[in-house]
Write a protein that holds these residues in place. Structure first.
Motif, mmCIF file in Angstrom:
data_model
loop_
_atom_site.group_PDB
_atom_site.id
_atom_site.type_symbol
_atom_site.label_atom_id
_atom_site.label_comp_id
_atom_site.label_asym_id
_atom_site.label_seq_id
_atom_site.Cartn_x
_atom_site.Cartn_y
_atom_site.Cartn_z
ATOM 1 N N LEU A 135 0.625 -1.195 -0.081
ATOM 2 C CA LEU A 135 0.081 0.087 0.024
ATOM 3 C C LEU A 135 0.759 1.290 0.068
ATOM 4 O O LEU A 135 0.592 2.248 -0.601
ATOM 5 N N LYS A 136 1.961 1.174 0.737
ATOM 6 C CA LYS A 136 2.864 2.408 0.859
ATOM 7 C C LYS A 136 3.535 2.879 -0.359
ATOM 8 O O LYS A 136 3.937 3.951 -0.616
ATOM 9 N N SER A 137 3.248 1.944 -1.437
ATOM 10 C CA SER A 137 4.302 2.154 -2.590
ATOM 11 C C SER A 137 3.043 2.754 -3.690
ATOM 12 O O SER A 137 3.582 2.973 -4.724
ATOM 13 N N VAL A 138 2.028 2.329 -3.547
ATOM 14 C CA VAL A 138 0.791 2.730 -4.520
ATOM 15 C C VAL A 138 0.231 4.108 -4.154
ATOM 16 O O VAL A 138 -0.339 4.714 -4.997
ATOM 17 N N VAL A 139 0.110 4.414 -2.989
ATOM 18 C CA VAL A 139 -0.629 5.478 -2.499
ATOM 19 C C VAL A 139 0.264 6.487 -1.472
ATOM 20 O O VAL A 139 1.081 5.887 -0.668
ATOM 21 N N LYS A 140 0.114 7.685 -1.277
ATOM 22 C CA LYS A 140 0.865 8.519 -0.364
ATOM 23 C C LYS A 140 -0.416 9.673 0.255
ATOM 24 O O LYS A 140 -1.080 9.916 -0.419
ATOM 25 N N VAL A 141 -0.001 10.123 1.369
ATOM 26 C CA VAL A 141 -0.776 11.032 2.040
ATOM 27 C C VAL A 141 -0.776 12.176 1.261
ATOM 28 O O VAL A 141 0.190 12.709 0.671
ATOM 29 N N GLY A 142 -2.080 12.820 1.102
ATOM 30 C CA GLY A 142 -2.454 13.733 0.089
ATOM 31 C C GLY A 142 -3.188 13.221 -1.177
ATOM 32 O O GLY A 142 -3.730 14.234 -1.827
ATOM 33 N N ASP A 143 -2.974 12.075 -1.555
ATOM 34 C CA ASP A 143 -3.497 11.754 -2.803
ATOM 35 C C ASP A 143 -5.035 11.684 -2.598
ATOM 36 O O ASP A 143 -5.586 11.381 -1.637
ATOM 37 N N THR A 144 -5.888 12.083 -3.787
ATOM 38 C CA THR A 144 -7.234 11.834 -3.689
ATOM 39 C C THR A 144 -7.602 10.455 -4.645
ATOM 40 O O THR A 144 -7.069 10.195 -5.516
ATOM 41 N N MET A 145 -8.616 9.898 -4.139
ATOM 42 C CA MET A 145 -9.007 8.893 -4.674
ATOM 43 C C MET A 145 -10.628 8.508 -4.469
ATOM 44 O O MET A 145 -11.230 8.862 -3.627
ATOM 45 N N GLU A 146 -11.207 7.988 -5.583
ATOM 46 C CA GLU A 146 -12.537 7.533 -5.482
ATOM 47 C C GLU A 146 -12.739 6.140 -4.864
ATOM 48 O O GLU A 146 -11.981 5.300 -5.158
ATOM 49 N N VAL A 147 -13.596 6.046 -4.039
ATOM 50 C CA VAL A 147 -14.058 4.879 -3.247
ATOM 51 C C VAL A 147 -15.529 4.567 -2.835
ATOM 52 O O VAL A 147 -16.137 5.591 -3.322
ATOM 53 N N LYS A 148 -15.802 3.229 -2.821
ATOM 54 C CA LYS A 148 -17.336 3.058 -2.431
ATOM 55 C C LYS A 148 -17.711 2.690 -1.250
ATOM 56 O O LYS A 148 -16.762 2.035 -0.509
ATOM 57 N N ILE A 149 -18.503 3.244 -0.612
ATOM 58 C CA ILE A 149 -19.163 2.948 0.921
ATOM 59 C C ILE A 149 -19.540 1.616 1.014
ATOM 60 O O ILE A 149 -20.465 1.406 0.182
ATOM 61 N N LEU A 150 -19.124 0.790 1.890
ATOM 62 C CA LEU A 150 -19.468 -0.474 2.204
ATOM 63 C C LEU A 150 -20.273 -0.408 3.249
ATOM 64 O O LEU A 150 -21.486 -1.104 3.056
ATOM 65 N N LYS A 151 -19.971 0.165 4.511
ATOM 66 C CA LYS A 151 -20.785 0.325 5.596
ATOM 67 C C LYS A 151 -20.580 2.077 6.032
ATOM 68 O O LYS A 151 -19.466 2.208 6.241
ATOM 69 N N VAL A 152 -21.891 2.605 6.555
ATOM 70 C CA VAL A 152 -21.486 3.859 7.028
ATOM 71 C C VAL A 152 -21.056 3.807 8.670
ATOM 72 O O VAL A 152 -20.071 4.698 9.208
ATOM 73 N N ASN A 153 -21.038 2.577 9.172
ATOM 74 C CA ASN A 153 -20.791 2.473 10.587
ATOM 75 C C ASN A 153 -20.123 1.046 10.510
ATOM 76 O O ASN A 153 -20.627 0.226 10.643
ATOM 77 N N ASP A 154 -18.685 0.983 10.740
ATOM 78 C CA ASP A 154 -18.069 -0.492 10.645
ATOM 79 C C ASP A 154 -18.299 -1.068 11.888
ATOM 80 O O ASP A 154 -17.697 -2.045 12.238
ATOM 81 N N GLY A 155 -18.774 -0.507 12.760
ATOM 82 C CA GLY A 155 -18.874 -1.082 14.450
ATOM 83 C C GLY A 155 -18.110 -0.423 15.202
ATOM 84 O O GLY A 155 -17.970 -0.529 16.574
ATOM 85 N N GLU A 156 -17.076 0.438 14.664
ATOM 86 C CA GLU A 156 -15.952 1.185 15.599
ATOM 87 C C GLU A 156 -16.247 2.760 15.162
ATOM 88 O O GLU A 156 -15.322 3.402 15.526
ATOM 89 N N GLY A 157 -17.291 2.833 14.746
ATOM 90 C CA GLY A 157 -17.573 4.448 14.423
ATOM 91 C C GLY A 157 -16.939 4.995 13.346
ATOM 92 O O GLY A 157 -16.855 6.194 13.047
ATOM 93 N N GLN A 158 -16.279 3.919 12.374
ATOM 94 C CA GLN A 158 -15.538 4.333 11.080
ATOM 95 C C GLN A 158 -16.456 4.060 9.870
ATOM 96 O O GLN A 158 -17.185 3.041 9.963
#
Length: 399
Positions: free
Chosen positions: A60-83
């Motif tokens: 993962l650290k070789s394919v993305v870095k802090v500050g990158d923007t990316m489109e994602v799909k939401i699986l769960k609004v709350n994963d059970g840990e508030g995230q």
């Protein structure tokens, strides 16, 4: 109008999200097993490594870095840990489905790296869509071991597209076959009988070796591997050897090859080297009941008949000779047309010694005949003996 409280304004500024929704986020942290994104919601989005790609080896650290923007799909609004639980690979797969559908409809040739070698075939990934290539569709010939394709980039076409069942089948065989047809046509336009060409040993069998000429295989039969005798092709060649071969014959799509080059033909000046009356030395190559074949040089064997091995009577060549033994004899016959040479050790002795030995052989033949006569019935013995006595001179002459 009543004034909004700070909490109300903060709540209004935070967008509402739903499962299945595609959102854009900014990477705020990259860990070994997950990516953390700010998606403009009151909670951060978590993208696990398993939901980033089907490739488990991805860093993962070789394919993305802090500050990158990316489109994602939401699986769960709350994963059970508030995230918020996110996925990237499923969004990519949705888009990949459309790409695969286009390729399927247009019979487009796709290229991808083999991600897995399975028992029944190969698995490749195109834009996060797994495509299976059955073993029977990997090549135009059956391959038991597919491990050589691991990590290799291959081309294929999609022959089955069923997104509902997530069934995507690829076919490499038809591309390999089509490419070979082109190479075959080019090869036969280029080569002719008598040409010397480069090739690579593709397979070795008991009867010869198949040589890849770059478009077609030619057969180098064991009898064409050398002017001399070859015990077994595997003692001469191994798969991968590079060889220069002579195109001996082209018959439709069959190519017969040879390593018997004319300039190395041992019979080229044999008439001079092996003239009648010449004494030669060679090694016993093989034996039969009627004589021994003596190798005078690689590719030139001569027959030493059992009757010519010694001035004494010899029952079988193996009684006095052994394979590999060196012998010296005189050439008594040379037939260049049939490539036959006859030898005699007897002929090296003085004529009177040879004549005496031949008389002794004749006597032994007569003794054998008398033994046969003695075994016959009593009433026929006298008549049979008379017939043998009459025919004896002719038999002795033949012997």
């Amino acid at each position: 109008m009543s004034e909004l409280t700070f909490e109300q304004m903060l709540e209004d500024s935070i967008k509402t999200i739903h499962s299945g929704e595609v959102v854009e986020g900014t990477v705020i942290d990259v860990k070994a097993d997950e990516i953390v994104l700010n998606i403009g919601y009151k909670a951060d989005g978590i993208l696990p490594k398993s939901e980033y790609s089907n490739d488990t080896s991805v860093d993962l650290k070789s394919v993305v870095k802090v500050g990158d923007t990316m489109e994602v799909k939401i699986l769960k609004v709350n994963d059970g840990e508030g995230q918020v639980a996110l996925t990237y690979k499923r969004l990519a797969a949705d888009r990949g489905n459309k790409r695969i559908e286009e390729a399927f409809n247009n019979k487009e040739v796709l290229k991808a790296e083999v991600s897995q070698v399975l028992d029944g075939g190969l698995s490749v990934i195109v834009e996060e869509v797994k495509i299976f290539i059955p073993a029977s569709l990997v090549s135009d010939t059956y391959e038991r071991d597919l491990s050589k394709y691991a990590g290799q980039e291959i081309e294929f076409v999609v022959t089955e597209y069923n997104p509902k069942k997530r069934r995507y089948i690829g076919d490499r065989r038809q591309l390999v076959a089509a490419e070979k047809e082109v190479l075959l046509k080019e090869l036969f336009e280029r080569i002719h009988e008598g040409d010397v060409v480069d090739g690579v040993v593709k397979n070795v069998t008991d009867f010869g070796a198949f040589i890849d000429l770059g478009g077609a295989d030619g057969l180098l039969h064991i009898s064409e591997m050398s002017w001399g005798r070859v015990e077994h092709p595997k003692k001469v060649f191994k798969v991968g050897d590079e060889v220069k071969v002579l195109i001996k014959e082209i018959n439709n799509n069959k190519i017969a090859l040879s390593l018997k080059f004319d300039d190395a033909n041992p019979w080229k000046d044999a008439a001079t080297k092996f003239a009648v009356g010449t004494e030669v030395t060679g090694k016993v190559a093989r034996m039969t009941d009627f004589g021994a074949f003596i190798e005078l040089e690689p590719g030139v064997d001569a027959l030493l008949h059992v009757s010519q091995i010694s001035k004494e009577h010899v029952e079988k060549p193996a009684d006095v000779l052994s394979v590999g033994q060196e012998v010296t004899a005189k050439i008594v016959d040379f037939n260049e047309a049939d490539k036959k040479i006859s030898l005699s050790i007897k002929a090296m002795f003085a004529p009177e010694v040879v004549e005496k030995a031949e008389e002794e052989d004749a006597d032994e033949v007569a003794v054998d005949i008398e033994a046969v006569i003695a075994a016959q019935e009593a009433e026929e013995a006298e008549e049979a003996a008379a017939e043998v006595v009459e025919e004896a001179p002719a038999e002795e002459t033949a012997e």
